[in-house]
Design a protein around this motif. Sequence first.
Motif, PDB file in Angstrom:
ATOM      1  N   ASN A 162       0.859  -1.187   0.000  1.00  0.00           N
ATOM      2  CA  ASN A 162       0.000   0.000   0.000  1.00  0.00           C
ATOM      3  C   ASN A 162       0.893   1.234   0.000  1.00  0.00           C
ATOM      4  OD1 ASN A 162      -2.134  -1.768   0.222  1.00  0.00           O
ATOM      5  ND2 ASN A 162      -2.391  -1.457   2.424  1.00  0.00           N
ATOM      6  N   ILE A 163       0.520   2.213  -0.800  1.00  0.00           N
ATOM      7  CA  ILE A 163       1.307   3.450  -0.909  1.00  0.00           C
ATOM      8  C   ILE A 163       0.457   4.634  -0.449  1.00  0.00           C
ATOM      9  CG2 ILE A 163       2.491   5.019  -2.494  1.00  0.00           C
ATOM     10  CD1 ILE A 163       3.223   2.628  -4.196  1.00  0.00           C
ATOM     11  N   PHE A 164       0.978   5.370   0.508  1.00  0.00           N
ATOM     12  CA  PHE A 164       0.310   6.563   1.020  1.00  0.00           C
ATOM     13  C   PHE A 164       1.173   7.781   0.673  1.00  0.00           C
ATOM     14  CE2 PHE A 164      -0.639   2.939   3.660  1.00  0.00           C
ATOM     15  CZ  PHE A 164      -2.026   2.965   3.758  1.00  0.00           C
ATOM     16  N   THR A 165       0.560   8.772   0.079  1.00  0.00           N
ATOM     17  CA  THR A 165       1.310   9.969  -0.301  1.00  0.00           C
ATOM     18  C   THR A 165       0.701  11.201   0.362  1.00  0.00           C
ATOM     19  OG1 THR A 165      -0.027  10.387  -2.293  1.00  0.00           O
ATOM     20  CG2 THR A 165       1.900   8.956  -2.532  1.00  0.00           C
ATOM     21  N   THR A 166       1.562  12.160   0.588  1.00  0.00           N
ATOM     22  CA  THR A 166       1.136  13.439   1.152  1.00  0.00           C
ATOM     23  C   THR A 166       1.617  14.557   0.248  1.00  0.00           C
ATOM     24  OG1 THR A 166       1.269  12.574   3.399  1.00  0.00           O
ATOM     25  CG2 THR A 166       1.237  14.960   3.156  1.00  0.00           C
ATOM     26  N   GLN A 167       0.721  15.479  -0.051  1.00  0.00           N
ATOM     27  CA  GLN A 167       1.062  16.612  -0.902  1.00  0.00           C
ATOM     28  C   GLN A 167       0.603  17.894  -0.222  1.00  0.00           C
ATOM     29  OE1 GLN A 167      -0.696  16.464  -4.786  1.00  0.00           O
ATOM     30  NE2 GLN A 167       0.061  18.465  -5.387  1.00  0.00           N
ATOM     31  N   LYS A 168       1.498  18.855  -0.131  1.00  0.00           N
ATOM     32  CA  LYS A 168       1.148  20.141   0.473  1.00  0.00           C
ATOM     33  C   LYS A 168       0.421  21.008  -0.544  1.00  0.00           C
ATOM     34  CE  LYS A 168       4.867  20.275   3.892  1.00  0.00           C
ATOM     35  NZ  LYS A 168       6.049  21.016   4.393  1.00  0.00           N
ATOM     36  N   VAL A 169      -0.747  21.483  -0.151  1.00  0.00           N
ATOM     37  CA  VAL A 169      -1.570  22.317  -1.024  1.00  0.00           C
ATOM     38  C   VAL A 169      -1.676  23.701  -0.416  1.00  0.00           C
ATOM     39  CG1 VAL A 169      -3.818  22.590  -2.121  1.00  0.00           C
ATOM     40  CG2 VAL A 169      -2.862  20.305  -1.795  1.00  0.00           C
ATOM     41  N   LYS A 170      -1.344  24.702  -1.190  1.00  0.00           N
ATOM     42  CA  LYS A 170      -1.377  26.088  -0.713  1.00  0.00           C
ATOM     43  C   LYS A 170      -2.814  26.581  -0.689  1.00  0.00           C
ATOM     44  CE  LYS A 170       0.854  29.960   0.368  1.00  0.00           C
ATOM     45  NZ  LYS A 170       1.772  30.079   1.529  1.00  0.00           N
ATOM     46  N   GLN A 171      -3.279  27.050   0.447  1.00  0.00           N
ATOM     47  CA  GLN A 171      -4.614  27.609   0.564  1.00  0.00           C
ATOM     48  C   GLN A 171      -4.608  29.059   0.080  1.00  0.00           C
ATOM     49  OE1 GLN A 171      -7.388  25.894   1.650  1.00  0.00           O
ATOM     50  NE2 GLN A 171      -6.005  24.140   1.555  1.00  0.00           N
TER      51      GLN A 171
ATOM     52  N   ASN B 284       2.635   6.145 -12.231  1.00  0.00           N
ATOM     53  CA  ASN B 284       3.165   7.504 -12.098  1.00  0.00           C
ATOM     54  C   ASN B 284       2.148   8.429 -11.451  1.00  0.00           C
ATOM     55  OD1 ASN B 284       5.090   9.733 -12.795  1.00  0.00           O
ATOM     56  ND2 ASN B 284       3.357  10.383 -14.036  1.00  0.00           N
ATOM     57  N   HIS B 285       0.856   8.251 -11.779  1.00  0.00           N
ATOM     58  CA  HIS B 285      -0.131   9.176 -11.225  1.00  0.00           C
ATOM     59  C   HIS B 285      -0.367   8.952  -9.729  1.00  0.00           C
ATOM     60  CE1 HIS B 285      -3.078   5.845 -12.137  1.00  0.00           C
ATOM     61  NE2 HIS B 285      -3.634   6.308 -11.036  1.00  0.00           N
ATOM     62  N   VAL B 286       0.123   7.841  -9.188  1.00  0.00           N
ATOM     63  CA  VAL B 286      -0.003   7.598  -7.753  1.00  0.00           C
ATOM     64  C   VAL B 286       0.953   8.484  -6.963  1.00  0.00           C
ATOM     65  CG1 VAL B 286       0.400   5.893  -5.917  1.00  0.00           C
ATOM     66  CG2 VAL B 286      -0.875   5.246  -7.960  1.00  0.00           C
ATOM     67  N   ILE B 287       2.160   8.664  -7.487  1.00  0.00           N
ATOM     68  CA  ILE B 287       3.191   9.396  -6.720  1.00  0.00           C
ATOM     69  C   ILE B 287       3.517  10.767  -7.310  1.00  0.00           C
ATOM     70  CG2 ILE B 287       4.191   7.316  -5.757  1.00  0.00           C
ATOM     71  CD1 ILE B 287       5.935   9.015  -8.635  1.00  0.00           C
ATOM     72  N   ALA B 288       2.848  11.144  -8.399  1.00  0.00           N
ATOM     73  CA  ALA B 288       3.132  12.432  -9.033  1.00  0.00           C
ATOM     74  C   ALA B 288       2.882  13.582  -8.068  1.00  0.00           C
ATOM     75  CB  ALA B 288       2.264  12.596 -10.287  1.00  0.00           C
ATOM     76  N   GLN B 289       3.850  14.475  -7.958  1.00  0.00           N
ATOM     77  CA  GLN B 289       3.781  15.691  -7.139  1.00  0.00           C
ATOM     78  C   GLN B 289       3.679  15.411  -5.643  1.00  0.00           C
ATOM     79  OE1 GLN B 289       0.479  17.874  -8.824  1.00  0.00           O
ATOM     80  NE2 GLN B 289       1.681  18.529 -10.601  1.00  0.00           N
ATOM     81  N   ALA B 290       3.969  14.192  -5.232  1.00  0.00           N
ATOM     82  CA  ALA B 290       3.903  13.870  -3.802  1.00  0.00           C
ATOM     83  C   ALA B 290       5.111  14.441  -3.081  1.00  0.00           C
ATOM     84  CB  ALA B 290       3.840  12.360  -3.611  1.00  0.00           C
ATOM     85  N   ASP B 291       4.897  14.991  -1.893  1.00  0.00           N
ATOM     86  CA  ASP B 291       5.985  15.494  -1.064  1.00  0.00           C
ATOM     87  C   ASP B 291       6.533  14.404  -0.146  1.00  0.00           C
ATOM     88  OD1 ASP B 291       5.923  18.294  -1.911  1.00  0.00           O
ATOM     89  OD2 ASP B 291       3.959  18.331  -0.956  1.00  0.00           O
ATOM     90  N   GLN B 292       5.691  13.435   0.167  1.00  0.00           N
ATOM     91  CA  GLN B 292       6.118  12.333   1.014  1.00  0.00           C
ATOM     92  C   GLN B 292       5.421  11.062   0.545  1.00  0.00           C
ATOM     93  OE1 GLN B 292       4.796  12.239   5.160  1.00  0.00           O
ATOM     94  NE2 GLN B 292       6.869  11.706   5.805  1.00  0.00           N
ATOM     95  N   ILE B 293       6.177   9.955   0.472  1.00  0.00           N
ATOM     96  CA  ILE B 293       5.632   8.666   0.054  1.00  0.00           C
ATOM     97  C   ILE B 293       5.946   7.647   1.139  1.00  0.00           C
ATOM     98  CG2 ILE B 293       5.653   6.864  -1.711  1.00  0.00           C
ATOM     99  CD1 ILE B 293       6.809   8.954  -3.649  1.00  0.00           C
ATOM    100  N   VAL B 294       4.908   7.024   1.679  1.00  0.00           N
ATOM    101  CA  VAL B 294       5.070   5.991   2.703  1.00  0.00           C
ATOM    102  C   VAL B 294       4.550   4.674   2.144  1.00  0.00           C
ATOM    103  CG1 VAL B 294       4.424   5.208   5.012  1.00  0.00           C
ATOM    104  CG2 VAL B 294       4.879   7.636   4.591  1.00  0.00           C
ATOM    105  N   VAL B 295       5.358   3.624   2.263  1.00  0.00           N
ATOM    106  CA  VAL B 295       5.002   2.295   1.781  1.00  0.00           C
ATOM    107  C   VAL B 295       4.708   1.403   2.976  1.00  0.00           C
ATOM    108  CG1 VAL B 295       5.864   0.232   0.596  1.00  0.00           C
ATOM    109  CG2 VAL B 295       6.349   2.513  -0.333  1.00  0.00           C
ATOM    110  N   ALA B 296       3.553   0.736   2.942  1.00  0.00           N
ATOM    111  CA  ALA B 296       3.164  -0.184   4.011  1.00  0.00           C
ATOM    112  C   ALA B 296       3.135  -1.605   3.455  1.00  0.00           C
ATOM    113  CB  ALA B 296       1.795   0.193   4.569  1.00  0.00           C
TER     114      ALA B 296
END
Length: 392
Positions: free
Chosen positions: A73-82, A129-141
């Motif tokens: 399982n891949i969890f990604t985090t992306q920072k979005v500017k408000q 590629n679209h799973v991790i595109a522009q991700a700031d952090q990628i965690v693999v479980a």
Amino acid sequence: MRRTFTWLPWVLLIIVIIGFIGWQQYQKPKAPVAVDGIKMPAEKVEPLIDTTRAGGVVSYSAAVKVAAPAVVNIFTTQKVKQLDHPLLNDPVFREFFGNQIPDQGQDQNENSLGSGVIVRPDGYILTNNHVIAQADQIVVALRDGRRAQAKVIGTDPDTDLAVIKIELDKLPVLPFKLSGNEVGDVVLAIGNPFGVGQTVTQGIVSATGRSDLGINTYEDFIQTDAAINPGNSGGALIDVAGNLIGVNTAIFSQSGGSLGIGFAIPAKICQQVLNSILKDGRVVRGWLGISLLPVQQEDILGPKQNGVVVADVLKNGPAAQAGLQRGDKIIQVDNEVITSASHLINYVALQAPGSQIKILAERNGKAITFDVAVAERKAQTSDSQFIPLPKR
């Protein structure tokens, strides 16, 4: 008179038994009949399936035990500017909503998920590629409960594949099966749909060699009816022996859920992309600098025509420098008869930049041969009515 009624039922019973025996004899296969002195064999009907085999496949648990530990399982985090808005900073407005509005101008984390497949024991993982595109952090479980942060090694938007790496030991690996997949073969899809946890679904290979769908630039998909949903992106499509035959990448859907039409990138393409990224840091492909159209069919019921028509030629591109023009019909490249636009694109992509290819084309009904020096193609993406499995 009373004696007659005593034996009459026995007579009737004997008649019924004789009639039943005679009917059975009539139903038996007829003996061979001689026709013109030649003895004809009796008709023999073969069963459609082998009924002598005891039982069949009643469980795919052995394949799942082999493959599932290598699907992550891949969890990604992306920072979005408000974005700032004057109204959202108004104290009265914020108090009306109970001060539940986040502070403006600050970065907010956006989480999403997908799946991946461990393909090398030193921690290399294939995913979309679209799973991790522009991700700031990628965690693999992993299935065994371990977690690790991953780094991106390389991406290939043209096939929607990416290679990431984790630093863990004793990793399970899923082996590639590069050929032999046929329509009707049973397959299993393993991934993390909607984030519910690792899930296995079963179906068959519905088609192979699917192309011209507009999903990716380079297409040669395996189509399956195994249920694939958002979150399955980058997960494994395996055979009943637990071999990796493809990476799930897209579905055809009007609702966003599975309709039984899913697509996986074949293991052969996955392996080529993996090896190229590990060798060069990117996928190197040949390129001609043309856009293509399929040959117009004069009669939908008539024989299929080979070849593709050049819709446009990039100025100063390899094809333009060789003399190809808009409207030329490309029939053959080297010894390869071209059957579709995707066929030509995939063939040229496999050629090393700087190599020479010979193109046979028709112009105004005349055959012309062109010697073209293949250039290196730069990565690009394409839009589509098909849905790359969205991150969730």
